[in-house]
Design an enzyme around this catalytic site. Sequence first.
Site, PDB file in Angstrom:
ATOM      1  N   ARG A   1      -0.705  -9.035  13.113  1.00 34.05           N
ATOM      2  CA  ARG A   1      -1.295  -8.006  12.243  1.00 34.05           C
ATOM      3  C   ARG A   1      -2.133  -8.657  11.144  1.00 34.05           C
ATOM      4  O   ARG A   1      -3.174  -8.126  10.758  1.00 34.05           O
ATOM      5  CB  ARG A   1      -0.193  -7.130  11.629  1.00 34.05           C
ATOM      6  CG  ARG A   1       0.410  -6.151  12.642  1.00 34.05           C
ATOM      7  CD  ARG A   1       1.768  -5.630  12.199  1.00 34.05           C
ATOM      8  NE  ARG A   1       1.743  -4.905  10.957  1.00 34.05           N
ATOM      9  CZ  ARG A   1       2.819  -4.725  10.172  1.00 34.05           C
ATOM     10  NH1 ARG A   1       3.981  -5.237  10.526  1.00 34.05           N
ATOM     11  NH2 ARG A   1       2.722  -4.041   9.065  1.00 34.05           N
TER      12      ARG A   1
ATOM     13  N   ARG B   1      -9.872   1.156   7.990  1.00 34.95           N
ATOM     14  CA  ARG B   1      -9.457  -0.185   8.382  1.00 34.95           C
ATOM     15  C   ARG B   1     -10.539  -0.930   9.159  1.00 34.95           C
ATOM     16  O   ARG B   1     -10.353  -2.086   9.531  1.00 34.95           O
ATOM     17  CB  ARG B   1      -8.234  -0.039   9.267  1.00 34.95           C
ATOM     18  CG  ARG B   1      -6.971  -0.616   8.614  1.00 34.95           C
ATOM     19  CD  ARG B   1      -6.039  -0.778   9.654  1.00 34.95           C
ATOM     20  NE  ARG B   1      -4.757  -1.253   9.553  1.00 34.95           N
ATOM     21  CZ  ARG B   1      -3.704  -0.704   8.998  1.00 34.95           C
ATOM     22  NH1 ARG B   1      -3.798   0.365   8.270  1.00 34.95           N
ATOM     23  NH2 ARG B   1      -2.538  -1.240   9.157  1.00 34.95           N
TER      24      ARG B   1
ATOM     25  N   ARG C   1      11.115  -1.691  11.046  1.00 40.88           N
ATOM     26  CA  ARG C   1      10.010  -1.287  11.912  1.00 40.88           C
ATOM     27  C   ARG C   1       9.850  -2.268  13.066  1.00 40.88           C
ATOM     28  O   ARG C   1      10.017  -3.465  12.880  1.00 40.88           O
ATOM     29  CB  ARG C   1       8.709  -1.241  11.085  1.00 40.88           C
ATOM     30  CG  ARG C   1       8.416   0.153  10.581  1.00 40.88           C
ATOM     31  CD  ARG C   1       7.304   0.232   9.606  1.00 40.88           C
ATOM     32  NE  ARG C   1       6.066  -0.446   9.981  1.00 40.88           N
ATOM     33  CZ  ARG C   1       4.964  -0.403   9.235  1.00 40.88           C
ATOM     34  NH1 ARG C   1       4.948   0.286   8.111  1.00 40.88           N
ATOM     35  NH2 ARG C   1       3.878  -1.041   9.616  1.00 40.88           N
TER      36      ARG C   1
ATOM     37  N   LYS D   1       0.825  -1.218   0.000  1.00 49.65           N
ATOM     38  CA  LYS D   1       0.000   0.000   0.000  1.00 49.65           C
ATOM     39  C   LYS D   1       0.858   1.267   0.000  1.00 49.65           C
ATOM     40  O   LYS D   1       0.616   2.198  -0.751  1.00 49.65           O
ATOM     41  CB  LYS D   1      -0.946   0.006   1.215  1.00 49.65           C
ATOM     42  CG  LYS D   1      -1.858  -1.209   1.279  1.00 49.65           C
ATOM     43  CD  LYS D   1      -2.777  -1.177   2.496  1.00 49.65           C
ATOM     44  CE  LYS D   1      -2.065  -1.229   3.835  1.00 49.65           C
ATOM     45  NZ  LYS D   1      -1.353  -2.489   4.120  1.00 49.65           N
TER      46      LYS D   1
HETATM   47  P1  AP5 Z   1       4.833  -1.570   1.859  1.00 42.70           P
HETATM   48  O1  AP5 Z   1       4.513  -0.677   0.699  1.00 42.70           O
HETATM   49  O2  AP5 Z   1       5.584  -0.987   3.009  1.00 42.70           O
HETATM   50  O3  AP5 Z   1       3.534  -2.363   2.342  1.00 42.70           O
HETATM   51  P2  AP5 Z   1       2.249  -1.855   3.132  1.00 42.70           P
HETATM   52  O4  AP5 Z   1       1.078  -2.572   2.555  1.00 42.70           O
HETATM   53  O5  AP5 Z   1       2.208  -0.368   3.151  1.00 42.70           O
HETATM   54  O6  AP5 Z   1       2.602  -2.480   4.534  1.00 42.70           O
HETATM   55  P3  AP5 Z   1       2.458  -1.905   5.998  1.00 42.70           P
HETATM   56  O7  AP5 Z   1       3.171  -2.900   6.879  1.00 42.70           O
HETATM   57  O8  AP5 Z   1       2.913  -0.490   6.100  1.00 42.70           O
HETATM   58  O9  AP5 Z   1       0.942  -2.016   6.185  1.00 42.70           O
HETATM   59  P4  AP5 Z   1       0.150  -1.977   7.472  1.00 42.70           P
HETATM   60  O10 AP5 Z   1      -1.183  -1.678   6.926  1.00 42.70           O
HETATM   61  O11 AP5 Z   1       0.251  -3.167   8.332  1.00 42.70           O
HETATM   62  O12 AP5 Z   1       0.900  -0.854   8.318  1.00 42.70           O
HETATM   63  P5  AP5 Z   1       0.512   0.643   8.697  1.00 42.70           P
HETATM   64  O13 AP5 Z   1       1.733   1.440   8.709  1.00 42.70           O
HETATM   65  O14 AP5 Z   1      -0.641   1.110   7.899  1.00 42.70           O
HETATM   66  O15 AP5 Z   1       5.653  -2.802   1.237  1.00 42.70           O
HETATM   67  C1  AP5 Z   1       6.172  -3.831   2.050  1.00 42.70           C
HETATM   68  C2  AP5 Z   1       7.557  -4.259   1.511  1.00 42.70           C
HETATM   69  O16 AP5 Z   1       7.412  -4.814   0.215  1.00 42.70           O
HETATM   70  C3  AP5 Z   1       8.536  -3.096   1.338  1.00 42.70           C
HETATM   71  O17 AP5 Z   1       9.816  -3.563   1.668  1.00 42.70           O
HETATM   72  C4  AP5 Z   1       8.455  -2.739  -0.142  1.00 42.70           C
HETATM   73  O18 AP5 Z   1       9.682  -2.214  -0.620  1.00 42.70           O
HETATM   74  C5  AP5 Z   1       8.147  -4.090  -0.760  1.00 42.70           C
HETATM   75  N1  AP5 Z   1       7.256  -3.995  -1.914  1.00 42.70           N
HETATM   76  C6  AP5 Z   1       6.035  -3.423  -1.938  1.00 42.70           C
HETATM   77  N2  AP5 Z   1       5.461  -3.535  -3.136  1.00 42.70           N
HETATM   78  C7  AP5 Z   1       6.340  -4.212  -3.896  1.00 42.70           C
HETATM   79  C8  AP5 Z   1       6.329  -4.677  -5.241  1.00 42.70           C
HETATM   80  N3  AP5 Z   1       5.274  -4.485  -6.048  1.00 42.70           N
HETATM   81  N4  AP5 Z   1       7.395  -5.352  -5.706  1.00 42.70           N
HETATM   82  C9  AP5 Z   1       8.438  -5.573  -4.903  1.00 42.70           C
HETATM   83  N5  AP5 Z   1       8.525  -5.166  -3.616  1.00 42.70           N
HETATM   84  C10 AP5 Z   1       7.484  -4.502  -3.125  1.00 42.70           C
HETATM   85  O19 AP5 Z   1      -0.038   0.445  10.186  1.00 42.70           O
HETATM   86  C11 AP5 Z   1       0.825   0.110  11.259  1.00 42.70           C
HETATM   87  C12 AP5 Z   1       0.037   0.082  12.547  1.00 42.70           C
HETATM   88  O20 AP5 Z   1      -0.561   1.395  12.784  1.00 42.70           O
HETATM   89  C13 AP5 Z   1      -1.169  -0.883  12.552  1.00 42.70           C
HETATM   90  O21 AP5 Z   1      -0.786  -2.187  12.926  1.00 42.70           O
HETATM   91  C14 AP5 Z   1      -2.082  -0.211  13.600  1.00 42.70           C
HETATM   92  O22 AP5 Z   1      -1.653  -0.464  14.881  1.00 42.70           O
HETATM   93  C15 AP5 Z   1      -1.880   1.275  13.317  1.00 42.70           C
HETATM   94  N6  AP5 Z   1      -2.853   1.814  12.330  1.00 42.70           N
HETATM   95  C16 AP5 Z   1      -2.556   2.366  11.122  1.00 42.70           C
HETATM   96  N7  AP5 Z   1      -3.668   2.758  10.500  1.00 42.70           N
HETATM   97  C17 AP5 Z   1      -4.702   2.463  11.331  1.00 42.70           C
HETATM   98  C18 AP5 Z   1      -6.104   2.606  11.223  1.00 42.70           C
HETATM   99  N8  AP5 Z   1      -6.686   3.157  10.125  1.00 42.70           N
HETATM  100  N9  AP5 Z   1      -6.876   2.190  12.246  1.00 42.70           N
HETATM  101  C19 AP5 Z   1      -6.319   1.643  13.363  1.00 42.70           C
HETATM  102  N10 AP5 Z   1      -4.987   1.456  13.524  1.00 42.70           N
HETATM  103  C20 AP5 Z   1      -4.188   1.873  12.511  1.00 42.70           C
END
Ligand code: AP5
Length: 214
Positions: free
Chosen positions: A171, A90, A160, A15
Amino acid sequence: MKKVLILLGPPGAGKGTVGNALADEWELPLISSGDILRENLKKKTEIGNKAKQYIESGELVPDEIVIEMIEQELKKTIYINGFILDGFPRTVNQAKMLDRIVDNSTDLKVIYLKADDDFLVNRLSNRRICEKCGKIYHLINIPPIKEGICDICGGKLMQRVDDREDVVRRRLTVYKEQTAPLIEYYRNQGILSIINGEGNLRDTLSEIKKFTKW
Ligand code: AP5
């Protein structure tokens, strides 16, 4: 028309990576709820202190905190012509909040980036983030030019705290229980496209653009 794109998908589906690339191309601002929360954590704000335990254990931060935080963010004038959402909504409650601010002048589209659990656990173990500017790398697929250093700002790359395997597995469970119902929610509205999150970035972006026609 105001363009609003929601990026939905499990942790590690891409994402943030996809969102940043599209934000650059379309010149639309990206709102990452995870990034805003981590920024608050770093600055030890009230939101950050409340969110810390949830983020570190892989649970969702309670709706009332996140909804208020995003409502405040969306008041900024930079979002007037549209935006891309990474990690929000979410829960169904969060989606309902968004429904309240979307009207007929908004072209709302939702991308569900799909990927398998084992693939995601493996991918996240190779993720590194710049501690200064937040740029996302992957040690194998998207590596920095110089090991451990951000190409953009020279900042140090770090892992992270919630990318530890046990936290990633939690997660993924939380995602299935609380976020996956949104797939049906948006499919029923006819605005959702399912896209392979395991492919290479160029193909993923091209599939998304075919769907949005933006
Ligand atoms: P990346 O792009 O970082 O993936 P992502 O889907 O953004 O993963 P996240 O771990 O950030 O998602 P998340 O939803 O769990 O975390 P968030 O920060 O929102 O890609 C991952 C890896 O793959 C990278 O190394 C990248 O380089 C590689 N990659 C990606 N695409 C690729 C491709 N096409 N080809 C090759 N490599 C690729 O949330 C964290 C925490 O915050 C949650 O657990 C929760 O506690 C809290 N939180 C956040 N939002 C909310 C909400 N709305 N409500 C409640 N709690 C929330």
